[in-house]
Design a protein around this motif. Structure first.
Motif, PDB file in Angstrom:
ATOM      1  N   ARG A  82       0.810  -1.223   0.000  1.00  0.00           N
ATOM      2  CA  ARG A  82       0.000   0.000   0.000  1.00  0.00           C
ATOM      3  C   ARG A  82       0.845   1.276   0.000  1.00  0.00           C
ATOM      4  O   ARG A  82       0.299   2.369  -0.129  1.00  0.00           O
ATOM      5  CB  ARG A  82      -0.926   0.017   1.220  1.00  0.00           C
ATOM      6  CG  ARG A  82      -2.044  -1.017   1.151  1.00  0.00           C
ATOM      7  CD  ARG A  82      -2.829  -1.056   2.458  1.00  0.00           C
ATOM      8  NE  ARG A  82      -3.384   0.234   2.811  1.00  0.00           N
ATOM      9  CZ  ARG A  82      -4.610   0.639   2.486  1.00  0.00           C
ATOM     10  NH1 ARG A  82      -5.404  -0.149   1.771  1.00  0.00           N
ATOM     11  NH2 ARG A  82      -5.054   1.822   2.881  1.00  0.00           N
ATOM     12  N   LYS A  83       2.125   1.161   0.169  1.00  0.00           N
ATOM     13  CA  LYS A  83       3.016   2.323   0.170  1.00  0.00           C
ATOM     14  C   LYS A  83       3.825   2.353  -1.132  1.00  0.00           C
ATOM     15  O   LYS A  83       4.240   1.303  -1.634  1.00  0.00           O
ATOM     16  CB  LYS A  83       3.970   2.275   1.365  1.00  0.00           C
ATOM     17  CG  LYS A  83       3.273   2.264   2.722  1.00  0.00           C
ATOM     18  CD  LYS A  83       2.625   3.599   3.032  1.00  0.00           C
ATOM     19  CE  LYS A  83       2.071   3.599   4.456  1.00  0.00           C
ATOM     20  NZ  LYS A  83       1.404   4.891   4.773  1.00  0.00           N
ATOM     21  N   THR A  84       4.067   3.566  -1.658  1.00  0.00           N
ATOM     22  CA  THR A  84       4.727   3.707  -2.956  1.00  0.00           C
ATOM     23  C   THR A  84       6.077   3.012  -2.982  1.00  0.00           C
ATOM     24  O   THR A  84       6.364   2.221  -3.899  1.00  0.00           O
ATOM     25  CB  THR A  84       4.902   5.199  -3.300  1.00  0.00           C
ATOM     26  OG1 THR A  84       3.638   5.854  -3.229  1.00  0.00           O
ATOM     27  CG2 THR A  84       5.464   5.353  -4.698  1.00  0.00           C
ATOM     28  N   LYS A  85       6.937   3.279  -2.004  1.00  0.00           N
ATOM     29  CA  LYS A  85       8.288   2.713  -1.991  1.00  0.00           C
ATOM     30  C   LYS A  85       8.254   1.192  -1.981  1.00  0.00           C
ATOM     31  O   LYS A  85       8.967   0.529  -2.750  1.00  0.00           O
ATOM     32  CB  LYS A  85       9.064   3.233  -0.779  1.00  0.00           C
ATOM     33  CG  LYS A  85      10.488   2.711  -0.701  1.00  0.00           C
ATOM     34  CD  LYS A  85      11.210   3.268   0.528  1.00  0.00           C
ATOM     35  CE  LYS A  85      12.624   2.705   0.634  1.00  0.00           C
ATOM     36  NZ  LYS A  85      13.329   3.238   1.838  1.00  0.00           N
ATOM     37  N   GLU A  86       7.374   0.628  -1.111  1.00  0.00           N
ATOM     38  CA  GLU A  86       7.287  -0.825  -1.004  1.00  0.00           C
ATOM     39  C   GLU A  86       6.714  -1.439  -2.279  1.00  0.00           C
ATOM     40  O   GLU A  86       7.136  -2.518  -2.711  1.00  0.00           O
ATOM     41  CB  GLU A  86       6.436  -1.224   0.203  1.00  0.00           C
ATOM     42  CG  GLU A  86       7.121  -1.035   1.549  1.00  0.00           C
ATOM     43  CD  GLU A  86       7.109   0.409   2.022  1.00  0.00           C
ATOM     44  OE1 GLU A  86       6.505   1.264   1.341  1.00  0.00           O
ATOM     45  OE2 GLU A  86       7.713   0.689   3.077  1.00  0.00           O
ATOM     46  N   TYR A  87       5.755  -0.740  -2.888  1.00  0.00           N
ATOM     47  CA  TYR A  87       5.195  -1.241  -4.148  1.00  0.00           C
ATOM     48  C   TYR A  87       6.265  -1.261  -5.229  1.00  0.00           C
ATOM     49  O   TYR A  87       6.407  -2.255  -5.958  1.00  0.00           O
ATOM     50  CB  TYR A  87       4.008  -0.384  -4.579  1.00  0.00           C
ATOM     51  CG  TYR A  87       3.546  -0.654  -5.997  1.00  0.00           C
ATOM     52  CD1 TYR A  87       3.014  -1.895  -6.357  1.00  0.00           C
ATOM     53  CD2 TYR A  87       3.676   0.323  -6.990  1.00  0.00           C
ATOM     54  CE1 TYR A  87       2.611  -2.149  -7.662  1.00  0.00           C
ATOM     55  CE2 TYR A  87       3.272   0.080  -8.292  1.00  0.00           C
ATOM     56  CZ  TYR A  87       2.743  -1.154  -8.631  1.00  0.00           C
ATOM     57  OH  TYR A  87       2.357  -1.415  -9.922  1.00  0.00           O
ATOM     58  N   TYR A  88       7.045  -0.196  -5.367  1.00  0.00           N
ATOM     59  CA  TYR A  88       8.117  -0.145  -6.365  1.00  0.00           C
ATOM     60  C   TYR A  88       9.124  -1.266  -6.126  1.00  0.00           C
ATOM     61  O   TYR A  88       9.585  -1.933  -7.070  1.00  0.00           O
ATOM     62  CB  TYR A  88       8.822   1.195  -6.324  1.00  0.00           C
ATOM     63  CG  TYR A  88       8.034   2.356  -6.905  1.00  0.00           C
ATOM     64  CD1 TYR A  88       6.767   2.175  -7.459  1.00  0.00           C
ATOM     65  CD2 TYR A  88       8.559   3.653  -6.896  1.00  0.00           C
ATOM     66  CE1 TYR A  88       6.052   3.232  -7.984  1.00  0.00           C
ATOM     67  CE2 TYR A  88       7.845   4.720  -7.423  1.00  0.00           C
ATOM     68  CZ  TYR A  88       6.589   4.499  -7.958  1.00  0.00           C
ATOM     69  OH  TYR A  88       5.880   5.548  -8.485  1.00  0.00           O
ATOM     70  N   GLN A  89       9.477  -1.496  -4.863  1.00  0.00           N
ATOM     71  CA  GLN A  89      10.431  -2.546  -4.538  1.00  0.00           C
ATOM     72  C   GLN A  89       9.870  -3.923  -4.902  1.00  0.00           C
ATOM     73  O   GLN A  89      10.593  -4.788  -5.406  1.00  0.00           O
ATOM     74  CB  GLN A  89      10.792  -2.500  -3.045  1.00  0.00           C
ATOM     75  CG  GLN A  89      11.628  -1.290  -2.659  1.00  0.00           C
ATOM     76  CD  GLN A  89      11.827  -1.164  -1.153  1.00  0.00           C
ATOM     77  OE1 GLN A  89      11.049  -1.717  -0.357  1.00  0.00           O
ATOM     78  NE2 GLN A  89      12.850  -0.427  -0.745  1.00  0.00           N
TER      79      GLN A  89
END
Length: 393
Positions: free
Chosen positions: A293-300
């Motif tokens: 649900r968080k941008t950084k974690e999604y990109y990773q």
């Protein structure tokens, strides 16, 4: 096993999450990213980067050979995308999965976030259904809900929609807002009917933890409407909209003939679907999975290969999900299809657990289908479903 209840059916629908908003509404607990009032797809590097990562996720997702029959751009505020960004996503979907002729392509849009060139461009790219997030027709209620648009923006948006002659136009309203009166609710309903969209969705406010409203109020607190008032709002919505010729086909949804939302029926019929984007859920190959649900974690997660690490949903959970979702529909569930999937004994067991609600007039079996009775059955659907989950779980 009936295809309708199969846990390994082939997905032919896709939900695409666009998380960007001008501001976060006070009731919203969706995964969103606030960009402010000045930035949109044409001017935001953040949005451009997200679209690239999103397309990377689409491209690396296993496809099973069936073209997409429905696509739904939700958010967030998808109408903050540039025309080129929307086209880029649709091109990737077409290239990787195929898009069926006559596919329903829906897009959530907010008043004040698009002009004539944008809405015309979205339609040229393939969008043939829009859902306008109105929520209320009173300036004070919009402000109290944290909405970024004005009442004037609503009517300007409707005029743009009419100018481009979008085939299917849905409008969203929220009942049970703080300080909202029955008179205000009736006024919003009548305004919506006067606009005459082909589809209207009505959502009762839910106070979610972690939202601004979750910090300000607890369920039952003043200035939230009382339970009695929210029941009256639901009944008023049903009476006003059905009298105006809308079919109450799902607990929260009304449609003119032949204009039900095909994409949302995929969910209610518990059929498989792809999900793409930050926080998006999917149900493919019998597996339910929600992305970070968080941008950084999604990109990773995407950079690591987008591995869906979860088990196939057990048959008992599929049954409970099928009941929970299917009973939201006015037509309910086919008992013959349930029996084919789970056995006659299980159907008899379900009906036995519901005996009290048959007697109350909340549930019935008609033409071989188990259904909640409108409006009382819909109003008390949570009670009925809680009974089934307790007994069958």
């Amino acid at each position: 096993m009936s295809k309708k209840f199969s846990i390994s059916g082939i997905a032919s629908s896709a939900y695409v999450h666009i998380p960007f908003c001008r501001r976060r509404c006070f009731y919203c607990d969706f995964p969103v990213s606030v960009v402010g009032d000045r930035l949109r797809g044409e001017t935001s590097g953040t949005i451009s980067q997200y679209v690239e990562v999103l397309c990377q996720e689409i491209a690396m997702t296993p496809a099973f050979g069936q073209p997409l029959k429905t696509i739904f751009f939700g958010g967030g505020t998808p109408s903050l995308l540039s025309i080129e960004q929307l086209q880029r996503i649709l091109t990737e979907l077409q290239k990787h999965f195929g898009i069926a002729s006559g596919a329903e392509i829906s897009m959530e849009i907010d008043p004040g976030t698009f002009d004539l060139a944008h809405i015309a461009g979205y339609c040229s790219a393939g969008v043939n259904r829009v859902s306008l997030g109105v929520q209320a027709f009173q300036a004070e209620l919009l402000q109290r809900a944290g909405r970024s648009h004005s009442v004037e923006d609503i009517f300007a948006a409707v005029e743009l929609i009419h100018q481009v002659e979008i085939p299917v136009f849905s409008l969203d309203l929220i009942s049970g807002l703080p300080h909202q009166s029955l008179d205000q609710w009736q006024y919003s309903l009548l305004k919506a009917v006067a606009i005459a969209p082909t589809h209207i969705s009505i959502y009762d406010l839910t106070i979610e933890p972690g939202t601004a409203f979750g910090r300000y109020y607890k369920p039952g607190d003043t200035p939230l409407p009382t339970d009695e008032a929210t029941v009256k709002m639901y009944q008023m919505g049903q009476q006003v909209l059905t009298s105006a010729g809308y079919e109450h086909y799902e607990i929260s949804n009304y449609a003119q003939p032949d204009h039900q939302c095909r994409h949302n029926r995929v969910y209610w019929e518990n059929r498989p679907y792809y999900g793409f984007g930050m926080g998006a859920a999917s149900y493919v190959e019998g597996k339910r999975f929600t992305r970070p649900r968080k941008t950084k974690e999604y990109y990773q997660w995407v950079q690591a290969g987008g591995v869906i690490d979860c088990d196939v949903t057990p048959p008992k959970e599929v049954l409970l999900e099928t009941l929970m979702l299917g009973l939201r529909l006015a037509e309910g569930l086919s008992l013959a299809a349930l029996a084919e999937a789970y056995g006659e004994a299980k159907v008899e067991e379900i009906c036995r657990y519901l005996q009290l609600y048959f007697e109350k007039g909340w549930v019935e079996v008609t033409r071989g289908r188990l259904r909640l009775i409108d409006p009382q059955g819909f109003l008390f659907s949570n009670v009925v479903l809680a009974e089934l989950f307790e007994k069958l779980g």
